[in-house]
Structure formats: structure tokens, C-alpha cells
Design a protein around this motif. Structure first.
Motif, PDB file in Angstrom:
ATOM      1  N   THR A  87       0.834  -1.209   0.000  1.00 35.64           N
ATOM      2  CA  THR A  87       0.000   0.000   0.000  1.00 35.64           C
ATOM      3  C   THR A  87       0.867   1.257   0.000  1.00 35.64           C
TER       4      THR A  87
ATOM      5  N   ASP B  98      -7.643  -4.523  -2.285  1.00 33.60           N
ATOM      6  CA  ASP B  98      -7.499  -5.267  -1.036  1.00 33.60           C
ATOM      7  C   ASP B  98      -8.764  -5.085  -0.199  1.00 33.60           C
TER       8      ASP B  98
ATOM      9  N   SER C 146      -6.894  -0.455   2.682  1.00 30.41           N
ATOM     10  CA  SER C 146      -5.962   0.525   3.269  1.00 30.41           C
ATOM     11  C   SER C 146      -5.733   1.713   2.350  1.00 30.41           C
TER      12      SER C 146
ATOM     13  N   ASP D 101      -3.433  -1.679  -5.970  1.00 34.40           N
ATOM     14  CA  ASP D 101      -2.904  -2.164  -4.691  1.00 34.40           C
ATOM     15  C   ASP D 101      -3.630  -3.478  -4.421  1.00 34.40           C
TER      16      ASP D 101
END
Ligand SMILES: Nc1ncnc2c1ncn2[C@@H]1O[C@H](COP(=O)(O)OP(=O)(O)O)[C@@H](O)[C@H]1O
Ligand SMILES: [Mg+2]
Length: 210
Positions: A16, A38, A42, A87
Motif C-alpha cells: 500500500t 485489497d 488501506s 494495490d
């Protein structure tokens, strides 16, 4: 257009941190999209904190996509942007595999430890599978969270080379500025205090956009 994906089946390696820095550096130049793939979201949390900063700094558009949608929705969405950064989640999942099919350039952040070395087999298995369907996928290892006082990174480099993995020349060290930046919805540039952290991410950026 380039589609980057920050991937590893291991968590806590700096995916991240790498993804948001890359996305902001790209956004300084051209329209960029950051896909948070994800389920822990995050990057989306970072983006929400960033919106509270109200300082008008260049920012990527951030969206959350999960599982197969990373490719089925990510692909048409990507058309509206010059650069895309995904990510990806920290385990072998449909989301991670989809990110590797969408990407042109996979960056695998890894720490310099025995555990990171052992965990590499897992992510490389998934990467090798993805290559069957995405043969032009460019894959590079990024050493992260390196402790410059030890020879761990040098040992890890020997290991990575023995596995015939392509390693970026830039290493990202363990620095408080990185941790702080994410929590503030910023980058180390915007925090501005740690010049070594800034030079590391800039060197990384020059390497991957070259
Ligand atoms: N270079 C670094 N220096 C210091 N802390 C870091 C660094 N990279 C990541 N971290 C911290 O380590 C934790 C995991 O990083 P993160 O980027 O969220 O990894 P991942 O996405 O792979 O799980 C976070 O608390 C983050 O702030
Ligand atoms: Mg993460």
C-alpha cells in the motif's frame, strides 16, 4: 498508458505504501487511477484521509474493486486514465490473480528477511501462472523496509539473484516518515521532513517510469 500492480501474497511488506506513493507521483504528471483491490481497503482509507487534508495536492482517483471486478471493471475504467496503479490484497485470491492479469508491470515489495524469502515462492507461483495468460507482464522486486544498519538487504539480494528475479536498484528503508505519511493521507514529499525517504521514492519512481 501503464498499468502497475503492487503485489505480494504476504502482508505488511509495503504494497500500500508503494502503491499510494507511485499513484501520487504519476498523478503529478497525468490523470491517474488508484484501484484498491485489497478487502482491507488501506489505500481507500489513505484516500479518505487525503480528502480531509484539503491542500489541493495532485491526487489519483481512487476506487475499490474486489475479486474478478479488478479485471472486468478495472479494464474499462483504466481507459479513462493515463496511468493505473492497483494495490492488490495480501494473499492468493481471485483479486490478486485478476490484478496480475490486468497489469503490465508488477512490483513485488519484499522485506529483507528469511520469512520474506520463504514467502516469495508463493507469490512467484501466482506470478508464473499469470504469465501464461499475460506473457508480457514485467515483474520487478522492490526491497522495502530495509534496515541499513544490517547486511540483511545484501543477503536478500544474493538470494533474489540466485532465483533469477529482477530486482529494482532502489531500496526503500524502514523510515518513520513512510508510516506517518500513510496515516495522514499524504506522501513523504508532502510531509517534507525526511529527505532520504523522499530521495528513495523518487529514485524508485525514475526506475519504474523509465
Ligand atoms: N519503508 C517503510 N518504513 C516504515 N514503515 C513502513 C514502510 N513501509 C511500510 N511501512 C509500514 O508497515 C506497515 C505495512 O505497510 P503497508 O504498506 O500497509 O504494507 P502492505 O500493504 O503490504 O500490507 C504499515 O504500518 C506501514 O506504515
Ligand atoms: Mg496493503
Amino acid at each position: 498508458m501503464t498499468i502497475f500492480a503492487c503485489v505480494n501474497t504476504k502482508g505488511g511488506v509495503g504494497k500500500t505504501t508503494t502503491a499510494v506513493h507511485l499513484a501520487v507521483m504519476l498523478a503529478r504528471q497525468q490523470r491517474s487511477l488508484l484501484i484498491d483491490g485489497d478487502p482491507q481497503a488501506s489505500a481507500a482509507s489513505w484516500a479518505a484521509w487525503r480528502r480531509e487534508r484539503i491542500d489541493g495536492a495532485p491526487s489519483p482517483t481512487t476506487v475499490c474493486l474486489s475479486g474478478k471486478a479488478i479485471i472486468t471493471e478495472g479494464k474499462p475504467l483504466a481507459q479513462g486514465y493515463v496511468h493505473v496503479v492497483v494495490d492488490a490484497g495480501g494473499r492468493d485470491s481471485v483479486g490478486l490473480r485478476s490484478a496480475l492479469l490486468l497489469a503490465e508491470y508488477a512490483i513485488i515489495p519484499v522485506g529483507a528477511s528469511q520469512l520474506d524469502a520463504a514467502a516469495l515462492t508463493d507469490v512467484m507461483t501466482v506470478v508464473d501462472l499469470a504469465r501464461d495468460y499475460n506473457p508480457n507482464l514485467d515483474v520487478r522486486i522492490l526491497l522495502t523496509r530495509v534496515d541499513p544498519r544490517t547486511k540483511d538487504a545484501a543477503d536478500m539480494l544474493v538470494f533474489l539473484k540466485s532465483q533469477n528475479l529482477v530486482v529494482l536498484n532502489t531500496m526503500i528503508c524502514e523510515r518513520v516518515a513512510f508510516r506517518r505519511a500513510i496515516g495522514e493521507g499524504a506522501t513523504v514529499h508532502e510531509i517534507g521532513k525526511d529527505h532520504l525517504a523522499i530521495s528513495e521514492v523518487e529514485a524508485f519512481f525514475q526506475e519504474v517510469v523509465a
